[in-house]
Each structure stands twice: as structure tokens, then as C-alpha cells.
Design a protein around this motif. Sequence first.
Motif, mmCIF file in Angstrom:
data_model
loop_
_atom_site.group_PDB
_atom_site.id
_atom_site.type_symbol
_atom_site.label_atom_id
_atom_site.label_comp_id
_atom_site.label_asym_id
_atom_site.label_seq_id
_atom_site.Cartn_x
_atom_site.Cartn_y
_atom_site.Cartn_z
ATOM 1 N N GLU A 1 7.399 2.849 23.531
ATOM 2 C CA GLU A 1 8.564 2.058 24.068
ATOM 3 C C GLU A 1 7.783 1.547 25.467
ATOM 4 O O GLU A 1 8.300 0.139 25.722
ATOM 5 C CB GLU A 1 9.681 2.864 24.392
ATOM 6 C CG GLU A 1 10.848 2.236 25.215
ATOM 7 C CD GLU A 1 12.053 3.334 25.766
ATOM 8 O OE1 GLU A 1 12.971 2.922 25.383
ATOM 9 O OE2 GLU A 1 11.565 4.416 26.040
ATOM 10 N N LEU A 2 7.332 2.396 25.847
ATOM 11 C CA LEU A 2 6.492 1.696 27.490
ATOM 12 C C LEU A 2 5.562 0.576 27.238
ATOM 13 O O LEU A 2 5.726 -0.391 27.852
ATOM 14 C CB LEU A 2 5.522 2.924 27.942
ATOM 15 C CG LEU A 2 4.884 2.626 29.335
ATOM 16 C CD1 LEU A 2 5.920 2.279 30.382
ATOM 17 C CD2 LEU A 2 3.985 3.693 29.832
ATOM 18 N N GLU A 3 4.777 0.736 26.098
ATOM 19 C CA GLU A 3 3.932 -0.440 25.798
ATOM 20 C C GLU A 3 4.650 -1.583 25.345
ATOM 21 O O GLU A 3 4.255 -2.907 25.685
ATOM 22 C CB GLU A 3 2.829 -0.251 24.619
ATOM 23 C CG GLU A 3 1.866 1.230 24.924
ATOM 24 C CD GLU A 3 1.323 1.628 23.993
ATOM 25 O OE1 GLU A 3 -0.101 2.094 24.180
ATOM 26 O OE2 GLU A 3 1.484 1.651 22.855
ATOM 27 N N HIS A 4 5.621 -1.483 24.566
ATOM 28 C CA HIS A 4 6.553 -2.624 24.076
ATOM 29 C C HIS A 4 6.907 -3.355 25.163
ATOM 30 O O HIS A 4 6.987 -4.465 24.877
ATOM 31 C CB HIS A 4 7.501 -2.241 23.143
ATOM 32 C CG HIS A 4 8.525 -3.270 22.244
ATOM 33 N ND1 HIS A 4 8.092 -3.804 21.289
ATOM 34 C CD2 HIS A 4 9.712 -3.563 22.985
ATOM 35 C CE1 HIS A 4 8.900 -4.690 21.008
ATOM 36 N NE2 HIS A 4 9.908 -4.527 22.010
ATOM 37 N N HIS A 5 7.424 -2.802 25.856
ATOM 38 C CA HIS A 5 8.274 -3.453 27.096
ATOM 39 C C HIS A 5 7.319 -3.947 28.328
ATOM 40 O O HIS A 5 7.595 -4.687 29.240
ATOM 41 C CB HIS A 5 9.409 -2.752 27.960
ATOM 42 C CG HIS A 5 10.370 -2.554 26.797
ATOM 43 N ND1 HIS A 5 11.464 -3.621 26.399
ATOM 44 C CD2 HIS A 5 10.902 -1.363 26.212
ATOM 45 C CE1 HIS A 5 12.121 -3.129 25.542
ATOM 46 N NE2 HIS A 5 11.978 -1.818 25.241
ATOM 47 N N ALA A 6 5.906 -3.546 28.485
ATOM 48 C CA ALA A 6 5.109 -3.954 29.601
ATOM 49 C C ALA A 6 4.834 -5.434 29.492
ATOM 50 O O ALA A 6 4.791 -6.075 28.516
ATOM 51 C CB ALA A 6 3.839 -3.006 29.379
ATOM 52 N N VAL A 7 4.687 -6.074 30.609
ATOM 53 C CA VAL A 7 4.259 -7.230 30.914
ATOM 54 C C VAL A 7 2.685 -7.373 30.676
ATOM 55 O O VAL A 7 2.365 -8.428 30.172
ATOM 56 C CB VAL A 7 4.770 -7.593 32.299
ATOM 57 C CG1 VAL A 7 4.054 -9.191 32.539
ATOM 58 C CG2 VAL A 7 6.212 -7.855 32.220
ATOM 59 N N ALA A 8 1.956 -6.532 31.111
ATOM 60 C CA ALA A 8 0.511 -6.409 30.709
ATOM 61 C C ALA A 8 0.250 -5.012 30.773
ATOM 62 O O ALA A 8 0.882 -3.905 31.382
ATOM 63 C CB ALA A 8 -0.232 -7.132 31.901
ATOM 64 N N LEU A 9 -0.902 -4.659 30.268
ATOM 65 C CA LEU A 9 -1.450 -2.978 30.160
ATOM 66 C C LEU A 9 -3.078 -3.312 30.420
ATOM 67 O O LEU A 9 -3.701 -4.055 30.291
ATOM 68 C CB LEU A 9 -1.363 -2.870 28.795
ATOM 69 C CG LEU A 9 0.026 -2.457 27.826
ATOM 70 C CD1 LEU A 9 0.047 -2.351 26.483
ATOM 71 C CD2 LEU A 9 0.822 -1.266 28.665
ATOM 72 N N ARG A 10 -3.169 -2.269 31.387
ATOM 73 C CA ARG A 10 -4.370 -1.821 31.698
ATOM 74 C C ARG A 10 -4.832 -0.271 31.317
ATOM 75 O O ARG A 10 -3.884 0.552 31.575
ATOM 76 C CB ARG A 10 -4.933 -1.788 33.247
ATOM 77 C CG ARG A 10 -4.495 -3.149 33.909
ATOM 78 C CD ARG A 10 -4.619 -3.172 35.287
ATOM 79 N NE ARG A 10 -6.117 -3.185 35.959
ATOM 80 C CZ ARG A 10 -6.213 -3.015 37.203
ATOM 81 N NH1 ARG A 10 -5.363 -2.691 37.986
ATOM 82 N NH2 ARG A 10 -7.517 -2.787 37.444
ATOM 83 N N THR A 11 -5.879 0.003 30.596
ATOM 84 C CA THR A 11 -6.301 1.262 30.185
ATOM 85 C C THR A 11 -7.949 1.709 30.532
ATOM 86 O O THR A 11 -8.598 0.659 30.781
ATOM 87 C CB THR A 11 -6.152 1.555 28.704
ATOM 88 O OG1 THR A 11 -7.046 0.561 27.925
ATOM 89 C CG2 THR A 11 -4.564 1.246 28.267
ATOM 90 N N ALA A 12 -8.182 2.983 30.585
ATOM 91 C CA ALA A 12 -9.412 3.480 31.107
ATOM 92 C C ALA A 12 -9.618 4.786 30.017
ATOM 93 O O ALA A 12 -8.686 5.650 30.229
ATOM 94 C CB ALA A 12 -9.639 3.701 32.629
#
Length: 293
Positions: free
Chosen positions: A111-122
Motif C-alpha cells: 500500500e505504501l509503495e502504491h501511493h508513493a510519489v517516488a521511492l528511494r531504497t538502500a
Amino acid sequence: MSRENQQMPMRSVPTARQLRLGTELRRLRERAGLSSTEAGRLLGTNQTTISNIEASRLGVSAERLRALARNYSCADEALITALIDMAAQRKRGWWEEYREILPTGLLDLAELEHHAVALRTAYIAHIPGLLQTPEHAREIFRQAVPLLSPPDIEHRVSHRVKRQAILYRDKPTPYTAIVHEAALRMRFGGPDVARGQLQHILDMSEHDHIKVLAIPFDAGSFPSSGQSILYAVGPVPQLDTVQLDTEHGSELLDAPAQLESYRIVLDRMEAVALTERKSRDLIQSIIRALKGK
């Protein structure tokens, strides 16, 4: 009880997004220096209604949310609009089909990923889930403790693959993945699966909305080298969220000081990572090594 409250049934299990909406409304009230009793009186209701809204047990309409914002002296129209959007989205997401099958944390992540405007991961020791092939993901889940049954493994693989749809939709989510060389050299599933996984990362990195940055072994020390980080950018900075994988499950962070700390951490990690071109060169060299060339 008012007509509006009668039309909105009480929730027994709010989603992470619904909980976040309640948290933000509580923060606005507290910044205004109002008690829940005072806030209820200003809204023409009672303390119990305010408490239920802030605990996400009760939904809130756009009109009522704007009234709360006025009562709390919030003039940030971008934030108010974003909160209204959060409150209005009552349609069940695809992840709800896994509600009785997978841990709640995995549903919250989707749900968090679906609604995010952009994603940064490490990631240090693993390939980011949004870039994993089914074969790689399947091998990861086979190593779970306690052991998962074959059907449970397949449920998790299918859930992970469906999460990746945000990278392929008409307006794909901008995605930056910082991956340590240690993760790139892991041979989960053997050389063939590892080669397929690395080639998939190379192919995905060619998309304009996807940036893959590798941290080589010789980069030395850097912050948060012992954990994976997902930073989900919201429609306004106040609604950003950090997700961490821990031994006891997924943890969501949204306090302003925490968000600022992880923004700095990711900036510093990007600073020690290779450029996109050099990152692709490193991945290519590992693929060649796996081929024995």
C-alpha cells in the motif's frame, strides 16, 4: 450520533495508510494546542468522535477534514488536499486479496509503495524486492525461518511480483535503488539464477524512471550499512514515510526528525555510490565472472 458518523462504519482493522491519516490529524490538533475535547466541541461533536478519527477507527469526509483544518489553523492547502485524498481512497487495493494469507506488514508495504510519489531504497545484502526476479525471490523465501510451506512461498512470490507493477504502469513511480556490491555478488539459487537476476537489474536500470546506484566494496564505510531502507516520498514532505525491515517485522517511521535523518542517510549513501554508468559496468563485470569469462 450524527448522520455523517452513521454513514461511516467503525473499522476493526485500519490499514497503515488510514492510521497515518489519523496520526497527521492528531499532530495538527496538538500543534494547535487543543485537547480532543476542545476539538470535538469546535467541530460540533464530542471527544470520542475525535479520538476515533485519530485512531482511524472512524473515517472522515472531505468537508469534516477541512473543518478540522480550519479549527487547527492549518493553512497548508497542499497538505490539506493530500489528506483529503487519503481519506477519500476507500477502494480496496489488490493487496487486500492477501489479507488472510500474508503478514500485515507486507500488505502495508504494498500500500505504501502504491501511493508513493517516488521511492528511494538502500540494500546491503539483498536485491531490492521491486527489482527481484521470481526465481531470485523464490530462493529468498525458501531460506525463511521458520520454514515456509510451498504454497506460502508461492503466495509471497506472487505478492512481490504484483508490487513491481508500480514500475510498469502508465505513470511509473520514480525509483532509486542503492545496492551494495555484497548484494550483487550473492548467488542465491546458483549461478544461473544470479546471472538472470543481475541481467534483469541491468535491463530495468535502462528505464528513465529507474536509477540503480552500486556501492563498491572499496567505497569504505557509510551510514546505516547494516540495514535496508525504503523511503517513500509522499505528495507533500509531511507525508513521507520510512519503512525498515527488522527481525520482528516491518516498521514504519513518520516522525519529522526521523524522516530528516533518513533523507540525510540516503543522500550520504548516494554520495559514496558509483554513478549510474559505472554501476552498470560493475554489474556487467560480475555477470562476466559468473559466466567464467
